[in-house]
Design a protein around this motif. Structure first.
Motif, PDB file in Angstrom:
ATOM      1  N   HIS A 146       0.950  -1.063  -0.118  1.00 22.29           N
ATOM      2  CA  HIS A 146       0.092  -0.080  -0.042  1.00 22.29           C
ATOM      3  C   HIS A 146       0.954   1.351  -0.028  1.00 22.29           C
ATOM      4  CE1 HIS A 146      -2.716   3.270   1.492  1.00 22.29           C
ATOM      5  NE2 HIS A 146      -3.743   2.608   0.751  1.00 22.29           N
TER       6      HIS A 146
ATOM      7  N   TYR B 149       0.974   3.476   2.012  1.00 21.19           N
ATOM      8  CA  TYR B 149       1.514   4.162   3.245  1.00 21.19           C
ATOM      9  C   TYR B 149       2.614   3.466   3.742  1.00 21.19           C
ATOM     10  CZ  TYR B 149      -3.098   6.661   3.275  1.00 21.19           C
ATOM     11  OH  TYR B 149      -4.266   7.417   3.007  1.00 21.19           O
TER      12      TYR B 149
ATOM     13  N   ASP C 159      -3.323   2.071  -4.170  1.00 20.98           N
ATOM     14  CA  ASP C 159      -4.420   2.361  -3.269  1.00 20.98           C
ATOM     15  C   ASP C 159      -5.023   0.897  -2.957  1.00 20.98           C
ATOM     16  OD1 ASP C 159      -5.815   2.131  -5.405  1.00 20.98           O
ATOM     17  OD2 ASP C 159      -6.586   4.126  -5.520  1.00 20.98           O
ATOM     18  N   SER C 160      -6.047   1.017  -2.154  1.00 23.64           N
ATOM     19  CA  SER C 160      -6.932  -0.321  -1.885  1.00 23.64           C
ATOM     20  C   SER C 160      -7.545  -0.856  -3.096  1.00 23.64           C
ATOM     21  CB  SER C 160      -7.841   0.309  -0.841  1.00 23.64           C
ATOM     22  OG  SER C 160      -7.270   0.877   0.367  1.00 23.64           O
TER      23      SER C 160
ATOM     24  N   PHE D 102      -7.085  -5.873   6.614  1.00 25.24           N
ATOM     25  CA  PHE D 102      -8.399  -6.000   5.714  1.00 25.24           C
ATOM     26  C   PHE D 102      -8.026  -6.181   4.521  1.00 25.24           C
ATOM     27  CE2 PHE D 102      -7.990  -1.301   5.726  1.00 25.24           C
ATOM     28  CZ  PHE D 102      -8.212  -1.078   4.373  1.00 25.24           C
ATOM     29  N   MET D 103      -6.970  -5.597   4.067  1.00 25.27           N
ATOM     30  CA  MET D 103      -6.456  -5.477   2.654  1.00 25.27           C
ATOM     31  C   MET D 103      -5.928  -7.121   2.304  1.00 25.27           C
ATOM     32  SD  MET D 103      -4.029  -2.122   2.329  1.00 25.27           S
ATOM     33  CE  MET D 103      -4.819  -0.420   2.717  1.00 25.27           C
TER      34      MET D 103
ATOM     35  N   TYR E  41     -17.367   0.604   3.060  1.00 19.24           N
ATOM     36  CA  TYR E  41     -15.949   0.767   2.577  1.00 19.24           C
ATOM     37  C   TYR E  41     -14.980  -0.227   2.773  1.00 19.24           C
ATOM     38  CZ  TYR E  41     -11.716   4.412   2.634  1.00 19.24           C
ATOM     39  OH  TYR E  41     -10.480   4.806   2.607  1.00 19.24           O
TER      40      TYR E  41
ATOM     41  N   ASN F 253     -12.317  -0.742   4.072  1.00 21.53           N
ATOM     42  CA  ASN F 253     -11.872  -0.668   5.299  1.00 21.53           C
ATOM     43  C   ASN F 253     -12.714  -1.275   6.450  1.00 21.53           C
ATOM     44  OD1 ASN F 253     -10.166   1.175   3.893  1.00 21.53           O
ATOM     45  ND2 ASN F 253      -9.574   2.171   5.356  1.00 21.53           N
TER      46      ASN F 253
ATOM     47  N   SER G  35     -12.113   4.537  -1.491  1.00 19.46           N
ATOM     48  CA  SER G  35     -12.016   6.028  -1.690  1.00 19.46           C
ATOM     49  C   SER G  35     -11.986   6.471  -3.092  1.00 19.46           C
ATOM     50  CB  SER G  35     -10.991   6.722  -0.595  1.00 19.46           C
ATOM     51  OG  SER G  35      -9.608   6.240  -1.102  1.00 19.46           O
TER      52      SER G  35
ATOM     53  N   HIS H  99      -6.172  10.135  10.176  1.00 26.83           N
ATOM     54  CA  HIS H  99      -6.764  11.274   9.468  1.00 26.83           C
ATOM     55  C   HIS H  99      -7.304  12.197  10.334  1.00 26.83           C
ATOM     56  CE1 HIS H  99      -5.787   8.656   5.908  1.00 26.83           C
ATOM     57  NE2 HIS H  99      -5.463   9.859   5.313  1.00 26.83           N
TER      58      HIS H  99
ATOM     59  N   HIS I 190      -6.968  13.648   1.930  1.00 27.34           N
ATOM     60  CA  HIS I 190      -7.812  12.313   1.531  1.00 27.34           C
ATOM     61  C   HIS I 190      -9.385  12.480   2.219  1.00 27.34           C
ATOM     62  CE1 HIS I 190      -8.830   7.958   1.889  1.00 27.34           C
ATOM     63  NE2 HIS I 190      -7.821   7.691   0.922  1.00 27.34           N
TER      64      HIS I 190
ATOM     65  N   GLU J 230     -10.823  10.708   3.922  1.00 28.98           N
ATOM     66  CA  GLU J 230     -11.069  10.224   5.392  1.00 28.98           C
ATOM     67  C   GLU J 230     -10.801  11.373   6.543  1.00 28.98           C
ATOM     68  OE1 GLU J 230      -8.610   6.771   6.105  1.00 28.98           O
ATOM     69  OE2 GLU J 230      -9.288   5.547   4.406  1.00 28.98           O
TER      70      GLU J 230
ATOM     71  N   SER K 144      -8.404   9.733  -3.423  1.00 36.87           N
ATOM     72  CA  SER K 144      -7.932   8.629  -2.930  1.00 36.87           C
ATOM     73  C   SER K 144      -6.230   8.885  -2.969  1.00 36.87           C
ATOM     74  CB  SER K 144      -8.138   7.580  -3.770  1.00 36.87           C
ATOM     75  OG  SER K 144      -7.537   7.352  -4.908  1.00 36.87           O
ATOM     76  N   THR K 145      -5.442   7.849  -2.568  1.00 39.81           N
ATOM     77  CA  THR K 145      -3.929   8.199  -2.360  1.00 39.81           C
ATOM     78  C   THR K 145      -3.501   7.927  -3.959  1.00 39.81           C
ATOM     79  OG1 THR K 145      -3.538   5.836  -2.124  1.00 39.81           O
ATOM     80  CG2 THR K 145      -3.642   7.236  -0.057  1.00 39.81           C
TER      81      THR K 145
ATOM     82  N   MET L 169       0.416   0.924   9.637  1.00 38.00           N
ATOM     83  CA  MET L 169       0.717   1.014   8.367  1.00 38.00           C
ATOM     84  C   MET L 169       2.334   0.885   8.356  1.00 38.00           C
ATOM     85  SD  MET L 169      -0.851   0.968   5.544  1.00 38.00           S
ATOM     86  CE  MET L 169      -2.741   0.853   5.157  1.00 38.00           C
TER      87      MET L 169
HETATM   88  P1  13P Z   1      -6.599   4.163  -0.263  1.00 31.81           P
HETATM   89  O1  13P Z   1      -5.403   3.785  -0.459  1.00 31.81           O
HETATM   90  O2  13P Z   1      -7.677   3.492  -1.058  1.00 31.81           O
HETATM   91  O3  13P Z   1      -7.041   5.611  -0.649  1.00 31.81           O
HETATM   92  O4  13P Z   1      -7.011   4.307   1.443  1.00 31.81           O
HETATM   93  C1  13P Z   1      -6.354   5.003   2.277  1.00 31.81           C
HETATM   94  C2  13P Z   1      -6.481   4.088   3.543  1.00 31.81           C
HETATM   95  O5  13P Z   1      -6.666   4.566   4.715  1.00 31.81           O
HETATM   96  C3  13P Z   1      -5.879   2.699   3.694  1.00 31.81           C
HETATM   97  O6  13P Z   1      -5.946   2.209   4.720  1.00 31.81           O
END
Ligand code: 13P
Ligand code: SF4
Length: 304
Positions: A23, A25, A39-40, A62-63, A111, A113, A128, A174, A197, A199, A213-214, A262
């Motif tokens: 990811h 992050y 991203d997710s 969760f990913m 979501y 997440n 997102s 966030h 973001h 969030e 989103s990221t 993360m």
């Molecule tokens: P995205 O990478 O989908 O924008 O999600 C951010 C996030 O908080 C994942 O934990």
């Protein structure tokens, strides 16, 4: 030292026909060694289509669960099984069922997440990157949105014709970013654009030139003519932003933008995971099948 670990990781990835997903992050050195960063949504798509036998998921629980749901024939490894997401843990299947009982017939948009069990009790998932599209794809005038109240409120602004019932969850990372922190950075860098973001709390998102989103942040910053950007999401995103845009300046909006979960996964953890082919993330088959329906409905919506 790191070079030798990276070499061993690469050899083991080849040996096990494994793919390393990370990811946006993750720690810099983990992103550096990944086959695919994203991203997710992007990582879910990669997990669904990979021909690898093993998926090493550098992200949070969760990913990896989503990867296990989408790729049942593959071994999904999460090098740090203790890497969770506090937001995902803010909603349970029982709680969601209680809310559904109060609003019979109202579809649930969840979501990603969230746990596999919560997904199994949902009608469709979103990330997102596609939340607005997912909500618009539903014919219903009312929806339940879980668990992120902030993403839900952000989407609701673009879909005023629908009524939203929000689950009261949030991302602690966030939400730690305050309006005051953003205003201080804006005063310090008056030319900079503020990107955050969804969030983030609504009063922070309201200050943004762009909330996305990221992965959308990478595109936005790459194509924008601006030279300076105040970034309102987890600090890990700075690694690739700076790498891809050496002529631009990226300023983290707040030192609070640090997700401890993360940051857990180290190169040593990745190496150990590949050496032992553990810890494997699995989802009970009845839950997997129902959660997959919610993810598949989301993935059937075309990407921009
Ligand atoms: P995205 O990478 O989908 O924008 O999600 C951010 C996030 O908080 C994942 O934990
Ligand atoms: Fe969960 Fe927020 Fe961390 Fe993402 S950044 S894993 S939403 S706590």
């Amino acid at each position: 030292m790191n070079d030798s670990i990276k070499e061993q990781i690469r050899e083991l990835l080849k040996k096990h026909n494994a793919v390393l997903l990370a990811h946006n992050y993750m720690r810099d050195e983990v992103q550096e060694i990944a086959d695919i960063t994203g991203d997710s949504l992007g990582l879910s798509i990669e997990a669904a289509k990979t021909s690898a036998d093993v998926i090493v998921f550098c992200g949070v629980h969760f990913m990896a669960e989503s990867a296990a749901i989408l790729s049942p024939g593959k071994k999904v490894l999460l090098p740090r099984p203790d890497a969770g997401c506090p937001m995902a843990d803010m909603v349970t299947a029982e709680g969601l069922e209680d809310l559904k009982a109060k609003h019979p017939g109202v579809p649930v948009v969840t979501y990603v997440n969230s746990t596999a069990e919560v997904k199994a009790h949902s009608d469709i998932c979103c990330t997102s990157a596609n939340a607005t599209k997912v909500v618009k794809s539903l014919p219903d005038p009312k929806i339940i949105f879980a668990p992120d109240r902030n993403l839900g409120r952000f989407v609701a602004k673009s879909v005023p014709e629908k009524e939203f019932i929000y689950w009261d969850g949030y991302c602690p990372t966030h939400e730690r970013m305050t309006v005051e922190a953003v205003l201080a950075k804006k005063a310090q860098y008056p030319e900079a654009l503020f990107i955050c973001h969804p969030e983030c709390a609504p009063e922070v998102t309201a200050l943004a030139d762009q909330a996305c989103s990221t992965s959308a942040m990478y595109d936005y910053c790459r194509t924008s003519p601006a030279r300076q950007f105040i970034i309102g999401t987890e600090a890990g995103i700075l690694y690739r932003l700076r790498l891809e845009n050496p002529d631009k300046e990226f300023i983290l909006a707040s030192p609070a933008l640090f997700c401890p979960n993360m940051k857990l996964t180290s190169l040593e953890d990745v190496l150990h995971s590949l050496q032992t082919l553990t810890p494997v993330i699995t989802v009970p088959e009845d839950i997997r099948l129902r959660a997959k329906q919610a993810l598949d409905r989301m993935l059937a919506i075309p990407r921009d």
